[in-house]
Motif scaffolding. Sequence first.
Motif, PDB file in Angstrom:
ATOM      1  N   GLY A   1      -7.819  -4.760  -6.029  1.00  0.00           N
ATOM      2  CA  GLY A   1      -6.560  -4.110  -6.393  1.00  0.00           C
ATOM      3  C   GLY A   1      -6.678  -2.599  -6.387  1.00  0.00           C
TER       4      GLY A   1
ATOM      5  N   ALA B   1      -6.635  -1.217  -2.875  1.00  0.00           N
ATOM      6  CA  ALA B   1      -5.269  -1.198  -2.344  1.00  0.00           C
ATOM      7  C   ALA B   1      -4.472  -0.041  -2.929  1.00  0.00           C
ATOM      8  CB  ALA B   1      -4.574  -2.527  -2.659  1.00  0.00           C
ATOM      9  N   THR B   2      -4.783   0.333  -4.182  1.00  0.00           N
ATOM     10  CA  THR B   2      -4.046   1.405  -4.855  1.00  0.00           C
ATOM     11  C   THR B   2      -4.354   2.767  -4.232  1.00  0.00           C
ATOM     12  OG1 THR B   2      -4.062   0.154  -6.921  1.00  0.00           O
ATOM     13  CG2 THR B   2      -3.586   2.499  -7.081  1.00  0.00           C
TER      14      THR B   2
ATOM     15  N   GLY C   1      -2.636   2.982  -0.959  1.00  0.00           N
ATOM     16  CA  GLY C   1      -1.205   3.252  -1.109  1.00  0.00           C
ATOM     17  C   GLY C   1      -0.925   4.720  -1.367  1.00  0.00           C
TER      18      GLY C   1
ATOM     19  N   GLU D   1      -3.610 -11.518  -3.576  1.00  0.00           N
ATOM     20  CA  GLU D   1      -2.770 -10.764  -2.656  1.00  0.00           C
ATOM     21  C   GLU D   1      -1.615 -10.079  -3.388  1.00  0.00           C
ATOM     22  OE1 GLU D   1      -3.378  -9.990   0.492  1.00  0.00           O
ATOM     23  OE2 GLU D   1      -5.285 -11.020   0.148  1.00  0.00           O
ATOM     24  N   ALA D   2      -1.058 -10.767  -4.384  1.00  0.00           N
ATOM     25  CA  ALA D   2       0.046 -10.168  -5.146  1.00  0.00           C
ATOM     26  C   ALA D   2      -0.429  -8.954  -5.919  1.00  0.00           C
ATOM     27  CB  ALA D   2       0.659 -11.198  -6.085  1.00  0.00           C
TER      28      ALA D   2
ATOM     29  N   LYS E   1      -2.993  -7.029  -5.160  1.00  0.00           N
ATOM     30  CA  LYS E   1      -3.257  -5.971  -4.171  1.00  0.00           C
ATOM     31  C   LYS E   1      -1.951  -5.305  -3.741  1.00  0.00           C
ATOM     32  CE  LYS E   1      -6.074  -7.115  -0.823  1.00  0.00           C
ATOM     33  NZ  LYS E   1      -6.733  -7.976   0.203  1.00  0.00           N
ATOM     34  N   GLU E   2      -0.921  -6.120  -3.555  1.00  0.00           N
ATOM     35  CA  GLU E   2       0.361  -5.550  -3.137  1.00  0.00           C
ATOM     36  C   GLU E   2       0.943  -4.653  -4.217  1.00  0.00           C
ATOM     37  OE1 GLU E   2       4.854  -7.015  -1.813  1.00  0.00           O
ATOM     38  OE2 GLU E   2       3.209  -8.458  -1.905  1.00  0.00           O
ATOM     39  N   VAL E   3       0.878  -5.102  -5.476  1.00  0.00           N
ATOM     40  CA  VAL E   3       1.392  -4.297  -6.583  1.00  0.00           C
ATOM     41  C   VAL E   3       0.564  -3.033  -6.749  1.00  0.00           C
ATOM     42  CG1 VAL E   3       1.688  -4.225  -9.089  1.00  0.00           C
ATOM     43  CG2 VAL E   3       2.464  -6.213  -7.804  1.00  0.00           C
TER      44      VAL E   3
ATOM     45  N   ASN F   1      -0.976  -1.434  -4.378  1.00  0.00           N
ATOM     46  CA  ASN F   1      -0.584  -0.554  -3.283  1.00  0.00           C
ATOM     47  C   ASN F   1       0.715   0.169  -3.595  1.00  0.00           C
ATOM     48  OD1 ASN F   1       0.889  -0.178  -0.434  1.00  0.00           O
ATOM     49  ND2 ASN F   1      -1.310  -0.149  -0.102  1.00  0.00           N
ATOM     50  N   VAL F   2       1.681  -0.564  -4.156  1.00  0.00           N
ATOM     51  CA  VAL F   2       2.960   0.048  -4.530  1.00  0.00           C
ATOM     52  C   VAL F   2       2.759   1.091  -5.624  1.00  0.00           C
ATOM     53  CG1 VAL F   2       5.205  -0.400  -5.596  1.00  0.00           C
ATOM     54  CG2 VAL F   2       4.341  -1.932  -3.814  1.00  0.00           C
TER      55      VAL F   2
ATOM     56  N   HIS G   1       1.646   4.278  -4.026  1.00  0.00           N
ATOM     57  CA  HIS G   1       2.787   4.959  -3.409  1.00  0.00           C
ATOM     58  C   HIS G   1       3.636   5.650  -4.475  1.00  0.00           C
ATOM     59  CE1 HIS G   1       2.773   3.759   0.880  1.00  0.00           C
ATOM     60  NE2 HIS G   1       2.080   2.721   0.451  1.00  0.00           N
TER      61      HIS G   1
END
Length: 345
Positions: free
Chosen positions: A75, A78-79, A82, A219-220, A222-224, A226-227, A230
């Motif tokens: 995670g 991914a951050t 992002g 995956e969820a 990692k996606e959060v 990444n957001v 951003h």
Amino acid sequence: MKNLFINVIIIIAFSSCASTNLVHISVLQPAPVTLPPYIKNVVVVNRTEVSKKSKVFNVIDKAVSLESPNLDKEGSQATITGLSDELKKNNRFDEVTLLTNSGLTTDAPGMFPAPLPWDLIEKYCSDNNADALFSLELFDTKSQIDYSVNKTTIKTVLGNVPAIEQQANMHTIVNAGWRIYEVRGKNILDEASINRTITFHARGINPLLAAQALTDRREAVKEVGNVAGHDYAFNIIPLWVRVTRDYYVRGSASFKIATRKARTGNWDGAAKLWQAEVNNPKRKIAGRACYNMAIINEINGDVDSAIQWAQKAYENYNNHLALSYVNILKNRKIDDVILEDQQPR
């Protein structure tokens, strides 16, 4: 800042007061964090890897908070990706360098550690030709799970059999914390965290099966993460916001005509009619005309003239909307100075 920082969205709505309408305009507001103009190149690092001496405590924490060992690691990667991606979109920087394996660690998993030593920051910035270092100092996930039961049926060779279905609900909180280190002045420009919550639902005929269905949420997260990266980038990017302003639509026949012009987007035509009323012998009408002239000047990006007209409306004619509007405009002037500092040079 002129009209670079304000543009008009021609959306008119009636306000609760019959003598005014609302105009919606877009205003550029300063970013929460101001970077010195000389910062052109930045490096992004991940400091959330747990140090050896703290790993035992981190394993215990993850067991208690229902987390898998690699969830925070993936995670956090991914951050920083992002954040780096969003910074690269911004013409504020010439170069954004992402270090995926910086070797930095933390002794305080789940919370902000002590700031990095400046000699280490200087080394990372020097090695990467950077003026500032964006460091992910904290990345933590914590989960809570609860169960509920529902009546259902399951298919068997003997037909449908009544059963109790277990539903598991897991709420995972993702917390990402950042520091921005400015190397030349040795200043920490920002220290802030962003929280996001993800909710997962799963079903099974017993609590164990329901819980097992929740384990694949990597995956969820990692996606959060990444957001969240951003989103943090917007702390240094000025933001357009929509604001509303009242303007007068009643006072004389000219006001009614001016209102129709404003509704069609002909603000210059409306302004000519308001300008003709600023010396009206009726003080109420003159005050409203002066106030509306302040509005049109803000729309056109001339905040100084808008302040002068609003002051005249209040000081000379005691217009009840003008005083608060003067304060709004003065705050805009302060924001404009900050915005000047935040523009790339």
